[in-house]
Every structure is written in C-alpha cells, then in structure tokens.
Design a protein around this motif. Structure first.
Motif, PDB file in Angstrom:
ATOM      1  N   TRP A 104       0.821  -1.202   0.000  1.00  0.00           N
ATOM      2  CA  TRP A 104       0.000   0.000   0.000  1.00  0.00           C
ATOM      3  C   TRP A 104       0.857   1.255   0.000  1.00  0.00           C
ATOM      4  O   TRP A 104       0.514   2.252  -0.640  1.00  0.00           O
ATOM      5  CB  TRP A 104      -0.923  -0.006   1.206  1.00  0.00           C
ATOM      6  N   VAL A 105       1.969   1.220   0.720  1.00  0.00           N
ATOM      7  CA  VAL A 105       2.881   2.361   0.730  1.00  0.00           C
ATOM      8  C   VAL A 105       3.377   2.660  -0.677  1.00  0.00           C
ATOM      9  O   VAL A 105       3.424   3.815  -1.114  1.00  0.00           O
ATOM     10  CB  VAL A 105       4.062   2.096   1.681  1.00  0.00           C
ATOM     11  N   LEU A 106       3.757   1.603  -1.412  1.00  0.00           N
ATOM     12  CA  LEU A 106       4.266   1.803  -2.766  1.00  0.00           C
ATOM     13  C   LEU A 106       3.165   2.243  -3.725  1.00  0.00           C
ATOM     14  O   LEU A 106       3.375   3.103  -4.582  1.00  0.00           O
ATOM     15  CB  LEU A 106       4.924   0.509  -3.263  1.00  0.00           C
ATOM     16  N   VAL A 107       1.975   1.645  -3.580  1.00  0.00           N
ATOM     17  CA  VAL A 107       0.871   2.009  -4.473  1.00  0.00           C
ATOM     18  C   VAL A 107       0.447   3.458  -4.251  1.00  0.00           C
ATOM     19  O   VAL A 107       0.069   4.169  -5.198  1.00  0.00           O
ATOM     20  CB  VAL A 107      -0.319   1.049  -4.257  1.00  0.00           C
ATOM     21  N   SER A 108       0.515   3.910  -2.995  1.00  0.00           N
ATOM     22  CA  SER A 108       0.090   5.279  -2.696  1.00  0.00           C
ATOM     23  C   SER A 108       0.949   6.315  -3.407  1.00  0.00           C
ATOM     24  O   SER A 108       0.520   7.468  -3.595  1.00  0.00           O
ATOM     25  CB  SER A 108       0.136   5.528  -1.184  1.00  0.00           C
ATOM     26  N   GLN A 109       2.156   5.934  -3.808  1.00  0.00           N
ATOM     27  CA  GLN A 109       3.039   6.891  -4.475  1.00  0.00           C
ATOM     28  C   GLN A 109       2.661   7.152  -5.931  1.00  0.00           C
ATOM     29  O   GLN A 109       3.159   8.105  -6.526  1.00  0.00           O
ATOM     30  CB  GLN A 109       4.488   6.385  -4.412  1.00  0.00           C
ATOM     31  N   VAL A 110       1.808   6.298  -6.512  1.00  0.00           N
ATOM     32  CA  VAL A 110       1.452   6.461  -7.921  1.00  0.00           C
ATOM     33  C   VAL A 110       0.139   7.218  -8.099  1.00  0.00           C
ATOM     34  O   VAL A 110      -0.254   7.486  -9.233  1.00  0.00           O
ATOM     35  CB  VAL A 110       1.363   5.084  -8.625  1.00  0.00           C
TER      36      VAL A 110
END
Length: 272
Positions: A104-110
């Motif tokens: 989720w942390v990585l997805v939130s960056q896109v």
C-alpha cells in the motif's frame, strides 16, 4: 594513465551537475541588455549586482526563506519521528499484514496528486489550517511519510537480528538493545531520510500554492513565482538572483548533514 578515463568521466559528470548553477549565477550578474541579446554569453561582460538588489527590494526573500526553512525542518523531523518506529515494526514483524502495508505504501506513491487537492483543501478548511504553516507541515508530512517509511524499513532490515539477540543474551532489554545496537547502525538511514524529507519540503510548490494565500506566510517557491508577471513574462535577472539565493540554504543543509552521514556510516561499520 589508466585512471585518466575515469577522472575525465567524473569531471564531465561534475560539470554536467554544476552547469545549471553556473548558468544561474551568470544570468543573475547580467544586465537586462545583455540578457536580451540573441547570442547568449557565458561570462557577463559587465557584471552587476542590481538584480540582487531588485530581488530583495521587490519581495521578502529573507522572510520567505525563513518560513520555508521552518516548514522543511519541522516536516523532516516529524516524518522521521513517525516513520522510524513504524519502519522497525514493519521490518522485524514480517507477515501478510506487513506485505500488504508495504504494498500500500508503494501504491500510494502512484496516485495523481491533483486528484486529492480539493478534498485536502476541504479538510484543512474544516480544521482551520488553511493559510497556516502548520497545515502545510501536516500536508508535507502526509505525503513524505510513505516513501520515508519504505526507505527506513529497508535500512532496518539490513541490520542483522543476531545483534539484537546477542544483546538480549547479555541481559539487555528490548528497548536497550534497540537504542544501543540498532540505533547507531540506522544513523546513515535516518540522515538520508532527513535529507530526502527536507529537500522535498523545501522545493514543494503545488501544496503551498493551495494551502497558503497570504503573502505574509508564503514560502520561498511561491515568492519566487511572484517574479513572473500576470502576462507570464518573467523578470529573468531578479528571478535568477532570487533563485540563486534560494539554493544556498539547501546546499548548506546538505553540507552539514553530509558530515553526519559519513560519521554514521563509519560508526555503523565499526559497530557491525
């Protein structure tokens, strides 16, 4: 002679990085007539400090830089204080929930930032934080925290568990082993995360444009934008001078924190 190509490549790389700053300095020292010439000159023919005087006379650069510095320091410190214990928990307690959290942390960056501008403004308005530096700090922390958390949990995972287990065998409590063993090894990661958060906050423009309205609370990027007229025509001389002055605090901060980064790396190597 064998290292000559390496030195040449390094010199070319340094020149590539230094070119924007050198060109900014050259533009800041030129007269309006020289800047209007068709053929640009690398070195000003008649260097002048008038652009610096105009920049400081037209805008409150010192006040804007002070506000940007306060916001950047507060944002970076709060980000690390929140992210560090969370990163330790994510790195040491692995499982499905941990993998979901990292994903989720990585997805939130896109996510496109423009999609949340209106909801963000409404939330800040309801909290009465619009046109305040506190509201801007909260926004910067919110959007810097995910990547900072991802960075720090990678540093925590690089610290072997065996070091904490050895400290526990020697009678150290969990908190003592974290403070005496893990914390010194995480110093380079903490410094790098501080630097990332500081630079992100110092250069941020869009959120500041939405949150801040009063010129008396505007940060440095917004103040620099005021050198562009309503017709979209920029006053290149004062703008270049102000932009050059705006780079000094970040360069000083990087020079100071770079020493801490090196000392942290050496301490981590000796501890390991």
């Amino acid at each position: 002679m064998r290292r000559a190509p390496q030195y040449l490549a390094l010199a070319a790389y340094i020149a590539f990085l230094a070119f924007p700053l050198a060109w900014l300095l050259s533009t800041a020292l030129k007269t309006p007539q020289e800047m209007a010439q068709t053929d640009p000159t690398w070195i000003p023919r008649a260097p002048t400090a008038a652009n610096f005087a105009d920049a400081f006379g037209e805008q409150d650069l010192v006040g804007a830089a002070t506000r940007s510095l306060v916001v950047a320091l507060m944002s970076s410190v709060v980000t690390v204080v929140i992210a560090l214990p969370a990163a330790y928990a994510m790195a040491r307690h692995r499982g499905l929930l941990n993998r979901v959290a990292i994903g989720w942390v990585l997805v939130s960056q896109v996510f496109p930032v423009i999609l949340i501008i209106i909801p963000l403004f409404v939330i800040l308005r309801d909290l009465e934080l619009v046109n305040t530096l506190t509201g801007l700090v909260l926004v910067h922390v919110t959007f810097t925290l995910p990547f900072a958390l991802w960075m720090l949990q990678g540093y925590v995972r690089a610290v072997p568990r065996e070091l904490e287990e050895a400290a526990a065998v020697d009678g150290a409590s969990r908190l003592r082993s974290i403070g005496a063993v893990v914390a010194p090894l995480l110093a380079p990661g903490v410094v790098a995360t501080l630097l990332f958060a500081f630079i992100s906050s110092w250069n941020e423009f869009l959120f500041a444009l939405v949150v801040l309205r009063d010129p008396g609370v505007m940060t440095l990027p917004l103040t620099l934008a005021r050198f562009v007229g309503p017709e979209g025509v920029a006053r290149l001389g004062p703008l270049a001078a102000a932009s050059l002055m705006a780079t000094i605090p970040s360069l000083v901060f990087f020079a100071i924190i770079q020493r801490r980064l090196k000392s942290g790396l050496m301490a981590g190597a000796m501890k390991g």
